[in-house]
Design an enzyme around this catalytic site. Structure first.
Site, PDB file in Angstrom:
ATOM      1  N   HIS A   1      22.632 -34.494 -96.118  1.00 47.11           N
ATOM      2  CA  HIS A   1      22.423 -34.075 -94.736  1.00 47.11           C
ATOM      3  C   HIS A   1      21.014 -34.472 -94.302  1.00 47.11           C
ATOM      4  O   HIS A   1      20.050 -34.235 -95.028  1.00 47.11           O
ATOM      5  CB  HIS A   1      22.605 -32.560 -94.603  1.00 47.11           C
TER       6      HIS A   1
ATOM      7  N   SER B   1      18.510 -33.616 -97.396  1.00 51.82           N
ATOM      8  CA  SER B   1      18.914 -32.672 -98.437  1.00 51.82           C
ATOM      9  C   SER B   1      20.267 -33.077 -99.013  1.00 51.82           C
ATOM     10  O   SER B   1      21.169 -33.452 -98.264  1.00 51.82           O
ATOM     11  CB  SER B   1      19.071 -31.255 -97.856  1.00 51.82           C
TER      12      SER B   1
ATOM     13  N   ASN C   1      27.274 -33.332-100.431  1.00 53.17           N
ATOM     14  CA  ASN C   1      26.991 -33.915 -99.116  1.00 53.17           C
ATOM     15  C   ASN C   1      25.510 -34.245 -99.034  1.00 53.17           C
ATOM     16  O   ASN C   1      24.681 -33.560 -99.637  1.00 53.17           O
ATOM     17  CB  ASN C   1      27.350 -32.923 -98.004  1.00 53.17           C
TER      18      ASN C   1
ATOM     19  N   ASP D   1      26.997 -27.181 -93.908  1.00 54.31           N
ATOM     20  CA  ASP D   1      25.631 -27.539 -94.310  1.00 54.31           C
ATOM     21  C   ASP D   1      24.883 -26.351 -94.908  1.00 54.31           C
ATOM     22  O   ASP D   1      23.649 -26.331 -94.924  1.00 54.31           O
ATOM     23  CB  ASP D   1      24.841 -28.124 -93.127  1.00 54.31           C
TER      24      ASP D   1
HETATM   25  N1  NHR Z   1      32.721 -29.418 -94.407  1.00 54.01           N
HETATM   26  C1  NHR Z   1      32.427 -28.209 -94.894  1.00 54.01           C
HETATM   27  N2  NHR Z   1      33.441 -27.340 -95.036  1.00 54.01           N
HETATM   28  N3  NHR Z   1      31.191 -27.849 -95.273  1.00 54.01           N
HETATM   29  C2  NHR Z   1      30.181 -28.713 -95.126  1.00 54.01           C
HETATM   30  O1  NHR Z   1      28.966 -28.357 -95.511  1.00 54.01           O
HETATM   31  C3  NHR Z   1      30.420 -30.002 -94.589  1.00 54.01           C
HETATM   32  C4  NHR Z   1      31.735 -30.305 -94.229  1.00 54.01           C
HETATM   33  C5  NHR Z   1      32.035 -31.562 -93.666  1.00 54.01           C
HETATM   34  C6  NHR Z   1      31.039 -32.470 -93.426  1.00 54.01           C
HETATM   35  C7  NHR Z   1      28.629 -33.105 -93.362  1.00 54.01           C
HETATM   36  C8  NHR Z   1      27.815 -32.488 -92.207  1.00 54.01           C
HETATM   37  C9  NHR Z   1      26.428 -33.099 -92.118  1.00 54.01           C
HETATM   38  O2  NHR Z   1      25.838 -33.451 -93.156  1.00 54.01           O
HETATM   39  C10 NHR Z   1      29.713 -32.161 -93.750  1.00 54.01           C
HETATM   40  C11 NHR Z   1      29.397 -30.939 -94.345  1.00 54.01           C
HETATM   41  C12 NHR Z   1      30.191 -33.173 -89.357  1.00 54.01           C
HETATM   42  C13 NHR Z   1      29.834 -32.188 -88.440  1.00 54.01           C
HETATM   43  C14 NHR Z   1      30.563 -32.043 -87.129  1.00 54.01           C
HETATM   44  O3  NHR Z   1      30.221 -31.215 -86.317  1.00 54.01           O
HETATM   45  C15 NHR Z   1      28.817 -31.311 -88.780  1.00 54.01           C
HETATM   46  C16 NHR Z   1      28.186 -31.427 -90.004  1.00 54.01           C
HETATM   47  C17 NHR Z   1      28.542 -32.424 -90.904  1.00 54.01           C
HETATM   48  C18 NHR Z   1      29.548 -33.301 -90.573  1.00 54.01           C
HETATM   49  N4  NHR Z   1      31.626 -32.845 -86.895  1.00 54.01           N
HETATM   50  C19 NHR Z   1      32.477 -32.826 -85.696  1.00 54.01           C
HETATM   51  C20 NHR Z   1      33.829 -32.157 -86.024  1.00 54.01           C
HETATM   52  O4  NHR Z   1      34.439 -31.670 -85.033  1.00 54.01           O
HETATM   53  C21 NHR Z   1      32.766 -34.231 -85.212  1.00 54.01           C
HETATM   54  C22 NHR Z   1      31.542 -34.963 -84.845  1.00 54.01           C
HETATM   55  C23 NHR Z   1      31.763 -36.460 -84.663  1.00 54.01           C
HETATM   56  O5  NHR Z   1      32.885 -36.969 -84.878  1.00 54.01           O
HETATM   57  O6  NHR Z   1      30.793 -37.147 -84.343  1.00 54.01           O
HETATM   58  O7  NHR Z   1      34.292 -32.198 -87.164  1.00 54.01           O
HETATM   59  O8  NHR Z   1      25.831 -33.148 -91.023  1.00 54.01           O
HETATM   60  C1  GAR Z   2      22.975 -40.449 -92.938  1.00 57.25           C
HETATM   61  O1  GAR Z   2      21.723 -40.238 -92.355  1.00 57.25           O
HETATM   62  C2  GAR Z   2      23.571 -39.122 -93.359  1.00 57.25           C
HETATM   63  O2  GAR Z   2      22.636 -38.218 -93.877  1.00 57.25           O
HETATM   64  C3  GAR Z   2      24.113 -38.639 -92.057  1.00 57.25           C
HETATM   65  O3  GAR Z   2      24.616 -39.764 -91.395  1.00 57.25           O
HETATM   66  C4  GAR Z   2      23.964 -40.944 -91.881  1.00 57.25           C
HETATM   67  C5  GAR Z   2      25.004 -41.853 -92.477  1.00 57.25           C
HETATM   68  O4  GAR Z   2      24.444 -43.077 -92.786  1.00 57.25           O
HETATM   69  N1  GAR Z   2      25.156 -37.669 -92.242  1.00 57.25           N
HETATM   70  C6  GAR Z   2      25.522 -36.864 -91.287  1.00 57.25           C
HETATM   71  O5  GAR Z   2      24.944 -36.778 -90.231  1.00 57.25           O
HETATM   72  C7  GAR Z   2      26.750 -36.043 -91.607  1.00 57.25           C
HETATM   73  N2  GAR Z   2      27.117 -35.298 -90.470  1.00 57.25           N
HETATM   74  P1  GAR Z   2      25.235 -44.113 -93.711  1.00 57.25           P
HETATM   75  O6  GAR Z   2      26.646 -44.219 -93.168  1.00 57.25           O
HETATM   76  O7  GAR Z   2      24.472 -45.396 -93.499  1.00 57.25           O
HETATM   77  O8  GAR Z   2      25.181 -43.619 -95.120  1.00 57.25           O
END
Ligand code: NHR
Ligand code: GAR
Length: 217
Positions: free
Chosen positions: A115, A142, A113, A151
């Site tokens: 982040h 990261s 991922n 994350d």
């Molecule tokens: N899944 C796991 N198990 N572990 C991780 O480290 C993950 C993952 C899924 C996605 C990306 C992450 C980021 O880089 C990621 C890492 C979504 C949310 C979230 O709260 C948080 C972190 C990340 C991705 N999502 C809400 C949910 O209910 C929906 C939010 C929306 O739709 O806008 O899933 O930030």
């Molecule tokens: C990027 O900044 C990525 O790091 C972030 O969303 C953007 C996606 O941009 N990811 C998250 O926040 C995951 N929760 P992109 O669609 O243009 O690659």
């Protein structure tokens, strides 16, 4: 198995613009990444990244989370969609759905991922606004292995950017994104070359345990 002569089969999960996807496509076409993007999956039907993939002839699938009543049901459908491709690596590129432990376990050590923060600072959402609210002067991105801890998986590589006094979340996000497009291909390249692995103690790069993330410079 080594991947010196073969192209690593990869599936990329997106939710939005897909600029990281585009960077990966561009670096693949430029010969920097020895991978084959088999499929791009989006949980959002309107994600622009789907058009980016289609423009270069990469297969796409929409799997809308709204059509499922539970996370478990959604992730099971995702597992079934992915299984026939038998990918060696899953790349989360702006994928906005938290994945269940069942899904993570299936691809443990083979899922990355990116982040938009200097983890372990600011896991979760709205990182740029939180950095500004805190008054930080340094921010970044990261790349980490995905584990059950959101994350919280072991960090591979990071890049820093300065926070400017007049930044908005949008201007800051754009500055971070430029760096994302550099560090994500680098991490994927290491993985595809067999140089990167997840061990119980943390990240192995060239068989050496990383005591801290690699800092892009
Ligand atoms: N899944 C796991 N198990 N572990 C991780 O480290 C993950 C993952 C899924 C996605 C990306 C992450 C980021 O880089 C990621 C890492 C979504 C949310 C979230 O709260 C948080 C972190 C990340 C991705 N999502 C809400 C949910 O209910 C929906 C939010 C929306 O739709 O806008 O899933 O930030
Ligand atoms: C990027 O900044 C990525 O790091 C972030 O969303 C953007 C996606 O941009 N990811 C998250 O926040 C995951 N929760 P992109 O669609 O243009 O690659």
């Amino acid at each position: 198995m080594t991947n010196i002569l073969t192209k690593l089969p990869v599936i990329i999960l997106i939710s939005g613009s897909g600029s990281n996807l585009q960077a990966i496509i561009d670096q693949t076409n430029a010969g920097f990444l020895p991978i084959q993007v088999q499929l791009v999956i989006s949980n959002e039907p309107t994600a622009y990244g789907i058009q980016r993939a289609q423009q270069v002839g990469i297969a796409t699938q929409i799997l809308e989370h709204r059509n499922f009543t539970t996370r478990q049901a959604y992730d099971n459908a995702l597992l079934e969609l992915i299984a026939p491709y038998d990918p060696e690596l899953i790349v989360l590129a702006g994928f906005m759905r938290i994945l269940t432990s069942n899904f993570v376990a299936r691809y443990q050590g083979r899922m990355l991922n990116i982040h938009p923060s200097l983890l372990p600072k600011y896991p979760g959402l709205n990182t740029h606004a939180r950095v500004l609210a805190a008054g930080d002067t340094v921010h970044g991105a990261s790349v980490h292995f995905v584990t059950e801890m959101l994350d919280g998986g072991p960090i591979i590589i990071q890049a820093e950017v300065p926070v400017m006094p007049d930044d908005s979340p949008e201007t800051l996000a754009a500055r971070v994104l430029v760096k994302e497009h550099l560090i994500y291909p680098q991490a994927i390249k290491w993985f595809a070359e067999g140089r990167l692995a997840l061990a119980s103690q943390g990240v192995l790069l060239d068989k050496q345990l990383l005591t801290r993330p690699v800092i892009w410079s």
